[in-house]
Write an enzyme that holds these catalytic residues in place. Structure first.
Site, PDB file in Angstrom:
ATOM      1  CE  LYS A 107      -1.049   1.281   4.919  1.00 54.36           C
ATOM      2  NZ  LYS A 107      -0.209   0.239   5.671  1.00 54.36           N
ATOM      3  CG  HIS A 162       1.898  -1.804  11.932  1.00 58.78           C
ATOM      4  ND1 HIS A 162       2.385  -0.522  12.486  1.00 58.78           N
ATOM      5  CD2 HIS A 162       1.850  -1.793  10.731  1.00 58.78           C
ATOM      6  CE1 HIS A 162       2.704   0.174  11.157  1.00 58.78           C
ATOM      7  NE2 HIS A 162       2.492  -0.571  10.030  1.00 58.78           N
ATOM      8  CD  GLU A 194       2.571  -7.115   8.036  1.00 54.79           C
ATOM      9  OE1 GLU A 194       2.211  -6.060   8.569  1.00 54.79           O
ATOM     10  OE2 GLU A 194       1.827  -8.217   8.103  1.00 54.79           O
TER      11      GLU A 194
HETATM   12  C1  LIG Z   1       0.595   0.261   6.482  1.00 54.43           C
HETATM   13  C2  LIG Z   1       1.072  -0.932   7.187  1.00 54.43           C
HETATM   14  C3  LIG Z   1       2.398  -1.505   6.992  1.00 54.43           C
HETATM   15  C4  LIG Z   1       3.592  -0.618   6.603  1.00 54.43           C
HETATM   16  O1  LIG Z   1       3.594   0.535   7.554  1.00 54.43           O
HETATM   17  P1  LIG Z   1       5.070   1.451   7.089  1.00 54.43           P
HETATM   18  O2  LIG Z   1       4.858   2.535   8.230  1.00 54.43           O
HETATM   19  O3  LIG Z   1       4.957   2.115   5.822  1.00 54.43           O
HETATM   20  O4  LIG Z   1       6.302   0.560   7.282  1.00 54.43           O
HETATM   21  C5  LIG Z   1       2.753  -2.459   7.461  1.00 54.43           C
HETATM   22  N1  LIG Z   1       1.521  -3.546   7.993  1.00 54.43           N
HETATM   23  C6  LIG Z   1       0.315  -3.114   8.205  1.00 54.43           C
HETATM   24  C7  LIG Z   1      -0.625  -4.054   8.693  1.00 54.43           C
HETATM   25  C8  LIG Z   1       0.103  -1.796   7.658  1.00 54.43           C
HETATM   26  O5  LIG Z   1      -1.350  -1.433   7.777  1.00 54.43           O
END
Ligand SMILES: *Cc1c(COP(=O)(O)O)cnc(C)c1O
Length: 436
Positions: free
Chosen positions: A98, A226, A296
């Site tokens: 994303k 996260h 992630e």
């Molecule tokens: C948006 C998101 C990420 C990526 O976040 P960054 O700040 O770009 O590293 C990873 N995992 C999940 C579930 C997210 O919603």
């Protein structure tokens, strides 16, 4: 447009634009941690920016020829990957699509062997379309669309997150053999982009969810979290890892033998080594080596790789903050409804720099910088001092525009949401993989 990198070889004179006496010539040092490579990348980007704007004459061009455009250095993505490997060898990155679903970025990461975090049907299909095996995808959206779940089953994406009992029943219904990862809440009170109000099960609820999953005979394989993006507490990963350990132990009491820990995203370029160090230690302490660990990362991979150039389309002279001095309002052909969507959605403060100005000078002049739409919210910079008087037709550029920018741009007011990207590579390794 893909530009042949051979056409933009770096010559030594070119590097003097950096005005940095630490670098008086560039050698062929392509080491990961080499400052020289970073400087070479900046010199190369500047050169390509100048080549592009040299082709545009705002007094004669067709509408749109002066549009904002990007230069993307995929060598930067490559270097970030090596840096990840050096600091977090145990954690396999699943790139969060994303943040920037650019096809060249995805193509390079696919060749580098990363996994992918996809949150929708379209993201899943985009990654599969590159020839990536479905086992390299995690469907990391705890609240999924039912038809997307059926689609995931059809194309063989088995790994996915959940965080509530309704989702478990939905999965039982649509995809009972899926491999489930329980997303838990984290303390993200120090993060810029907080997520815990929307997603994540509390430690208190985790046990009930695990019990329900057991009753439904669902396959729980791991735990995810996260910490939010832009966390300022370096121990945020350490705390989340301990919470995940707690849930692993709860699951063991119910007879589950969890094998996967997903440490999520939120890694930021500037603080990466510090956060990665903290995470690495916590993993070593709490998780034996047979537990597979994935992450992630999104912005970590792409933010530095993209530089945006914008054209000054209008100007207004106003009274400045300093008595007797004028200031200027500059109107650019890109704003918060376009590629600067990161200001609204991602709490960023992009910094304008002068790319080309007809009347270059040394004395500092006060500016505010605005987007092109008719909305008052469309402001990029409230106040900044830049050298000399900038005119209509001049160009500004903004570094670090590779995450949550283009992908969340709109067509509001009839402006373009699909700006050209000129791809380059400052790393031979990346060039070889991409065929540049
Ligand atoms: C948006 C998101 C990420 C990526 O976040 P960054 O700040 O770009 O590293 C990873 N995992 C999940 C579930 C997210 O919603």
């Amino acid at each position: 447009m893909v530009m042949a990198p051979s056409a933009i070889a770096i010559d030594h004179q070119e590097t003097t634009v950096l005005n940095d006496n630490k670098v008086d010539y560039l050698d062929n040092n392509h080491g990961v941690e080499s400052d020289v490579t970073g400087f070479a990348s900046k010199a190369l980007i500047k050169k390509v920016l100048h080549e592009h704007i040299a082709r545009v004459n705002v007094d004669t061009c067709e509408p749109g020829e002066e549009d904002a455009f990007y230069v993307a250095d995929l060598g930067e993505v490559y270097r970030q990957h090596l840096r990840w490997k050096i600091n977090l060898a145990r954690v396999k990155p699943f790139y969060a699509v994303k943040c920037n679903p650019d096809t060249e970025v995805l193509r390079l990461l696919a060749k580098l062997g990363t996994g992918f975090d996809c949150a929708s049907r379209a993201e899943i299909d985009m990654v599969l379309g590159l020839g990536v095996a479905p086992s390299r995808i995690i469907y990391a959206q705890p609240c999924k669309t039912k038809s997307y779940l059926r689609h995931a089953r059809k194309v063989g994406v088995t790994l996915m997150t959940f965080d509530n009992s309704d989702e478990l029943r939905k999965i039982k219904d649509c995809y009972p053999e899926a491999e489930l990862v329980l997303r838990i809440l984290t303390d993200d009170s120090t993060s810029l982009c907080r997520l815990s109000a929307k997603y994540g099960a509390s430690l208190h609820d985790a046990k009930d969810l695990l019990r329900l999953a057991k009753d439904l005979e669902l396959n729980i394989v791991g735990v995810s979290f996260h910490v939010g993006s832009g966390a300022s507490d370096p121990n945020s990963f350490g705390k989340a890892v301990m919470d995940a350990r707690f849930v692993f132990d709860q699951a063991a009491e119910l007879g589950y033998d969890l094998k996967l820990l997903d440490v999520g995203g939120g890694f930021v370029d500037e603080t990466f080594e510090m956060f990665a160090g903290n995470l690495h230690e916590a993993l070593e302490e709490h998780f034996p080596s047979h537990v597979r660990v994935i992450g992630e990362p999104g912005r970590y991979y792409t933010s530095n790789a993209f530089t945006l150039a914008t054209n000054v389309i209008a100007r207004r002279e106003v009274a400045g903050d300093n008595e007797g001095e004028n200031a200027y309002m500059l109107y650019l052909n890109d704003g918060v409804y376009g590629n600067f969507s990161n200001i609204i959605f991602d709490h960023q403060h992009p910094i304008p720099q002068i790319l080309s100005a007809a009347a270059a000078a040394d004395e500092m002049v006060e500016y505010s910088i605005w987007g092109p739409t008719c909305d008052g919210i469309d402001v990029i910079t409230d106040q900044i001092y830049l050298p000399g008087v900038i005119n209509i037709g001049d160009w500004l550029f903004f570094e670090n525009m590779g995450a949550y920018t283009k992908c969340s741009a709109t067509k509001f007011n009839g402006y373009n949401d699909d700006h050209e990207v000129v791809y380059i590579s400052s790393e031979p390794g990346a060039s070889a993989l991409l065929g540049y």
